[in-house]
Design a protein around this motif. Structure first.
Motif, PDB file in Angstrom:
ATOM      1  N   ILE A   1      58.267 -65.500  60.461  1.00  0.00           N
ATOM      2  CA  ILE A   1      57.390 -66.475  59.806  1.00  0.00           C
ATOM      3  C   ILE A   1      57.377 -67.808  60.562  1.00  0.00           C
ATOM      4  O   ILE A   1      58.410 -68.277  61.021  1.00  0.00           O
ATOM      5  N   GLY A   2      56.177 -68.375  60.698  1.00  0.00           N
ATOM      6  CA  GLY A   2      56.051 -69.712  61.277  1.00  0.00           C
ATOM      7  C   GLY A   2      55.551 -69.723  62.711  1.00  0.00           C
ATOM      8  O   GLY A   2      56.013 -68.941  63.539  1.00  0.00           O
ATOM      9  N   THR A   3      54.641 -70.650  63.009  1.00  0.00           N
ATOM     10  CA  THR A   3      54.047 -70.733  64.345  1.00  0.00           C
ATOM     11  C   THR A   3      55.028 -71.258  65.382  1.00  0.00           C
ATOM     12  O   THR A   3      55.306 -70.598  66.388  1.00  0.00           O
ATOM     13  N   ALA A   4      55.562 -72.452  65.147  1.00  0.00           N
ATOM     14  CA  ALA A   4      56.493 -73.052  66.119  1.00  0.00           C
ATOM     15  C   ALA A   4      57.730 -72.192  66.294  1.00  0.00           C
ATOM     16  O   ALA A   4      58.293 -72.103  67.396  1.00  0.00           O
ATOM     17  N   GLN A   5      58.147 -71.543  65.217  1.00  0.00           N
ATOM     18  CA  GLN A   5      59.342 -70.704  65.257  1.00  0.00           C
ATOM     19  C   GLN A   5      59.105 -69.475  66.143  1.00  0.00           C
ATOM     20  O   GLN A   5      59.957 -69.085  66.938  1.00  0.00           O
ATOM     21  N   ASN A   6      57.943 -68.852  66.013  1.00  0.00           N
ATOM     22  CA  ASN A   6      57.602 -67.717  66.873  1.00  0.00           C
ATOM     23  C   ASN A   6      57.482 -68.136  68.325  1.00  0.00           C
ATOM     24  O   ASN A   6      57.955 -67.438  69.225  1.00  0.00           O
ATOM     25  N   MET A   7      56.841 -69.266  68.555  1.00  0.00           N
ATOM     26  CA  MET A   7      56.665 -69.756  69.923  1.00  0.00           C
ATOM     27  C   MET A   7      58.016 -69.961  70.605  1.00  0.00           C
ATOM     28  O   MET A   7      58.182 -69.685  71.795  1.00  0.00           O
ATOM     29  N   ALA A   8      58.987 -70.441  69.842  1.00  0.00           N
ATOM     30  CA  ALA A   8      60.316 -70.690  70.392  1.00  0.00           C
ATOM     31  C   ALA A   8      61.079 -69.392  70.649  1.00  0.00           C
ATOM     32  O   ALA A   8      61.835 -69.287  71.620  1.00  0.00           O
ATOM     33  N   ALA A   9      60.882 -68.398  69.781  1.00  0.00           N
ATOM     34  CA  ALA A   9      61.680 -67.169  69.858  1.00  0.00           C
ATOM     35  C   ALA A   9      61.117 -66.130  70.823  1.00  0.00           C
ATOM     36  O   ALA A   9      61.877 -65.339  71.393  1.00  0.00           O
ATOM     37  N   MET A  10      59.809 -66.117  71.027  1.00  0.00           N
ATOM     38  CA  MET A  10      59.201 -65.049  71.827  1.00  0.00           C
ATOM     39  C   MET A  10      59.773 -64.928  73.246  1.00  0.00           C
ATOM     40  O   MET A  10      60.000 -63.801  73.711  1.00  0.00           O
ATOM     41  N   PRO A  11      60.038 -66.025  73.969  1.00  0.00           N
ATOM     42  CA  PRO A  11      60.616 -65.856  75.311  1.00  0.00           C
ATOM     43  C   PRO A  11      61.951 -65.108  75.313  1.00  0.00           C
ATOM     44  O   PRO A  11      62.234 -64.330  76.232  1.00  0.00           O
ATOM     45  N   VAL A  12      62.759 -65.331  74.274  1.00  0.00           N
ATOM     46  CA  VAL A  12      64.041 -64.627  74.152  1.00  0.00           C
ATOM     47  C   VAL A  12      63.789 -63.128  74.009  1.00  0.00           C
ATOM     48  O   VAL A  12      64.458 -62.296  74.642  1.00  0.00           O
ATOM     49  N   GLN A  13      62.803 -62.767  73.199  1.00  0.00           N
ATOM     50  CA  GLN A  13      62.487 -61.363  72.962  1.00  0.00           C
ATOM     51  C   GLN A  13      61.889 -60.706  74.204  1.00  0.00           C
ATOM     52  O   GLN A  13      62.292 -59.598  74.586  1.00  0.00           O
ATOM     53  N   PHE A  14      60.929 -61.380  74.810  1.00  0.00           N
ATOM     54  CA  PHE A  14      60.195 -60.758  75.907  1.00  0.00           C
ATOM     55  C   PHE A  14      61.082 -60.505  77.121  1.00  0.00           C
ATOM     56  O   PHE A  14      60.849 -59.569  77.886  1.00  0.00           O
ATOM     57  N   GLN A  15      62.105 -61.327  77.272  1.00  0.00           N
ATOM     58  CA  GLN A  15      63.053 -61.135  78.374  1.00  0.00           C
ATOM     59  C   GLN A  15      63.750 -59.785  78.254  1.00  0.00           C
ATOM     60  O   GLN A  15      64.140 -59.171  79.256  1.00  0.00           O
ATOM     61  N   LYS A  16      63.907 -59.304  77.012  1.00  0.00           N
ATOM     62  CA  LYS A  16      64.574 -58.020  76.767  1.00  0.00           C
ATOM     63  C   LYS A  16      63.603 -56.932  76.297  1.00  0.00           C
ATOM     64  O   LYS A  16      64.015 -55.933  75.725  1.00  0.00           O
TER      65      LYS A  16
ATOM     66  N   ASP B   1      68.059 -66.311  59.032  1.00  0.00           N
ATOM     67  CA  ASP B   1      67.440 -67.502  58.456  1.00  0.00           C
ATOM     68  C   ASP B   1      67.208 -68.564  59.530  1.00  0.00           C
ATOM     69  O   ASP B   1      68.135 -68.949  60.238  1.00  0.00           O
ATOM     70  N   SER B   2      65.955 -69.031  59.638  1.00  0.00           N
ATOM     71  CA  SER B   2      65.674 -70.126  60.582  1.00  0.00           C
ATOM     72  C   SER B   2      65.603 -71.472  59.889  1.00  0.00           C
ATOM     73  O   SER B   2      65.562 -72.511  60.560  1.00  0.00           O
ATOM     74  N   ALA B   3      65.547 -71.475  58.540  1.00  0.00           N
ATOM     75  CA  ALA B   3      65.319 -72.706  57.771  1.00  0.00           C
ATOM     76  C   ALA B   3      64.054 -73.424  58.247  1.00  0.00           C
ATOM     77  O   ALA B   3      63.909 -74.626  58.097  1.00  0.00           O
ATOM     78  N   TYR B   4      63.151 -72.671  58.848  1.00  0.00           N
ATOM     79  CA  TYR B   4      61.863 -73.169  59.367  1.00  0.00           C
ATOM     80  C   TYR B   4      62.053 -74.176  60.502  1.00  0.00           C
ATOM     81  O   TYR B   4      61.227 -75.053  60.732  1.00  0.00           O
ATOM     82  N   ASP B   5      63.144 -74.010  61.246  1.00  0.00           N
ATOM     83  CA  ASP B   5      63.481 -74.897  62.362  1.00  0.00           C
ATOM     84  C   ASP B   5      63.385 -74.085  63.657  1.00  0.00           C
ATOM     85  O   ASP B   5      64.092 -73.089  63.813  1.00  0.00           O
ATOM     86  N   PRO B   6      62.518 -74.494  64.600  1.00  0.00           N
ATOM     87  CA  PRO B   6      62.367 -73.725  65.839  1.00  0.00           C
ATOM     88  C   PRO B   6      63.673 -73.536  66.611  1.00  0.00           C
ATOM     89  O   PRO B   6      63.893 -72.484  67.221  1.00  0.00           O
ATOM     90  N   ARG B   7      64.548 -74.532  66.571  1.00  0.00           N
ATOM     91  CA  ARG B   7      65.832 -74.409  67.289  1.00  0.00           C
ATOM     92  C   ARG B   7      66.694 -73.322  66.662  1.00  0.00           C
ATOM     93  O   ARG B   7      67.342 -72.551  67.376  1.00  0.00           O
ATOM     94  N   ARG B   8      66.703 -73.278  65.344  1.00  0.00           N
ATOM     95  CA  ARG B   8      67.456 -72.219  64.674  1.00  0.00           C
ATOM     96  C   ARG B   8      66.802 -70.857  64.873  1.00  0.00           C
ATOM     97  O   ARG B   8      67.486 -69.827  64.895  1.00  0.00           O
ATOM     98  N   ALA B   9      65.482 -70.845  65.031  1.00  0.00           N
ATOM     99  CA  ALA B   9      64.785 -69.587  65.306  1.00  0.00           C
ATOM    100  C   ALA B   9      65.219 -69.011  66.651  1.00  0.00           C
ATOM    101  O   ALA B   9      65.377 -67.798  66.790  1.00  0.00           O
ATOM    102  N   VAL B  10      65.426 -69.874  67.635  1.00  0.00           N
ATOM    103  CA  VAL B  10      65.902 -69.422  68.952  1.00  0.00           C
ATOM    104  C   VAL B  10      67.285 -68.794  68.821  1.00  0.00           C
ATOM    105  O   VAL B  10      67.549 -67.709  69.362  1.00  0.00           O
TER     106      VAL B  10
END
Length: 393
Positions: free
Chosen positions: A108-123, A80-89
């Motif tokens: 789900i969510g634009t800002a949330q994906n933008m925040a999380a993608m760097p974490v994913q792409f690193q791995k 659950d991110s609660a639609y918060d980019p920080r929680r998405a990270v």
């Protein structure tokens, strides 16, 4: 003898090396593929997040009941991110680093994906079919990005001039949310009209979270706008149209796929009839005329004790596409074999009427085609064929 030992050592090293390569594909074991997803389950769009999650669960359960993909069962982990980019990270860090997911699906969510993608792409974790129509989901190009949704910009660029021409609109105007989402809707409409030799005559905006749209609608009414492009989501769509109707202002209203939800007519009532919205897959009513959709909708309702929505369909369909590619990748499922499978597949339309999708080594948006639905008698009815901009990236 020395030569033979050297060759044996080289062969052993090669075998170990290839084993190490397999071990590096996290989330894939002999018996299982682990997928992760981040949804809003407790924030402002928790209703949507829950529906996406249930749709994904339905398809995962079906696949596992049939033995999985190439003998591997699917395990879906949802945070659950609660639609918060920080929680998405934080959610991405847990799924990627602790749970060792193979791919992130349907975040789900634009800002949330933008925040999380760097974490994913690193791995080396793929971002697969995020539930957002933002251009950043496939631009700039990254091999680990896969997006299915025609962008808000493309939707409006295609649909607004077409509808304006059909309606004989003389003065096309807009009310939009004063943020990147609303601006993308406005830009698409503006550029589409310009290409058709028309202009976006009058514009007005509102701040996110606004509840009163009197001044905006009074302005558009006084300017005698006969078509209004809505860069709105749910509450603002309902509030804007209801305010216009109270003022006796009845232009043609058109919204983006952000306004294509059963909540518009469930919460807004008959006043919402006449609204157009861009869309791809149909809203799955349990009494739908199409027998396959009706069967699916009732199966979903039996399982979860609630009616499905278009967001349920997004969840179901995106997992279905993932499973197709994973199956095509074969027994040796790696990130690279999955990418190769995706980039060489044609994904046909499904029972919900989705557009055909294709990807390629430099193409990360499956389709930019969109069509129109209109609210008629308190339900969405598809009213156009697919429209497409040439040269989708």
């Amino acid at each position: 003898m020395k030569t033979r030992l050297t060759l044996m050592a080289a062969a052993t090293a090669l075998a170990l090396g290839s084993g190490a390569a397999l071990a590096q594909t996290q989330g894939v074991s002999k018996n299982e593929i682990v997928l992760g997803s981040i949804q809003d389950l407790s924030g402002p769009i928790a209703g949507f997040g829950k529906q996406v999650r249930l749709g994904m669960m339905l398809r995962v359960d079906e696949a596992n009941e049939q033995g999985g993909i190439n003998g591997r069962k699917i395990r879906l982990l949802v945070e659950d991110s609660a639609y918060d980019p920080r929680r998405a990270v934080l959610a991405a860090q847990k799924l990627v680093n602790q749970d060792k997911i193979f791919a992130m699906v349907g975040h789900i969510g634009t800002a949330q994906n933008m925040a999380a993608m760097p974490v994913q792409f690193q791995k080396n974790v793929i971002n697969f079919f995020p539930v957002t129509a933002a251009r950043e989901m496939y631009e700039p190009f990254h091999k680990l990005k896969y997006s299915f949704a025609a962008t808000y910009y493309d939707q409006m660029k295609i649909a607004v001039p077409k509808l304006a021409k059909e309606k004989g609109a003389k003065k096309v105007c807009t009310m939009y949310q004063d943020d990147e989402f609303g601006l993308e809707v406005k830009r698409g409409a503006e550029d589409g009209l310009k290409a058709a030799g028309m202009t976006l005559a009058v514009e007005t905006s509102y701040k996110r979270g606004a509840t009163d749209f009197s001044s905006q609608m009074q302005k558009l009414a006084s300017e005698q706008c006969d078509m209004v492009v809505l860069g709105t989501i749910i509450r603002e769509t309902i509030g804007g149209i209801a305010t216009a109707k109270r003022l006796g202002f009845n232009p043609t209203f058109i919204g983006s796929s952000a306004a294509y939800t059963d909540l518009i007519h469930k919460l807004g009532g008959p006043a919402m009839n006449g609204l157009y919205a861009t869309m791809t897959v149909q809203n799955p009513y349990t009494d739908e005329a199409s027998q396959p959709i009706r069967f699916w909708a009732n199966k979903y309702k039996t399982k979860f004790n609630e009616d499905p929505t278009v967001f349920s369909v997004y969840g179901y369909s995106l997992v279905d596409t993932f499973l197709r590619a994973a199956g095509k990748a074969g027994n040796n499922l790696t990130t690279e074999s999955f990418i190769k499978a995706m980039d060489t597949m044609v994904i046909p339309p499904d029972i919900f009427g989705s557009a055909e999708m294709t990807f390629g080594p430099q193409k990360r948006l499956g389709s930019n085609a969109t069509r129109l639905s209109q609210l008629q008698d308190n339900r969405w009815k598809v009213v156009s064929e697919y429209m497409k901009i040439d040269g989708a990236k």
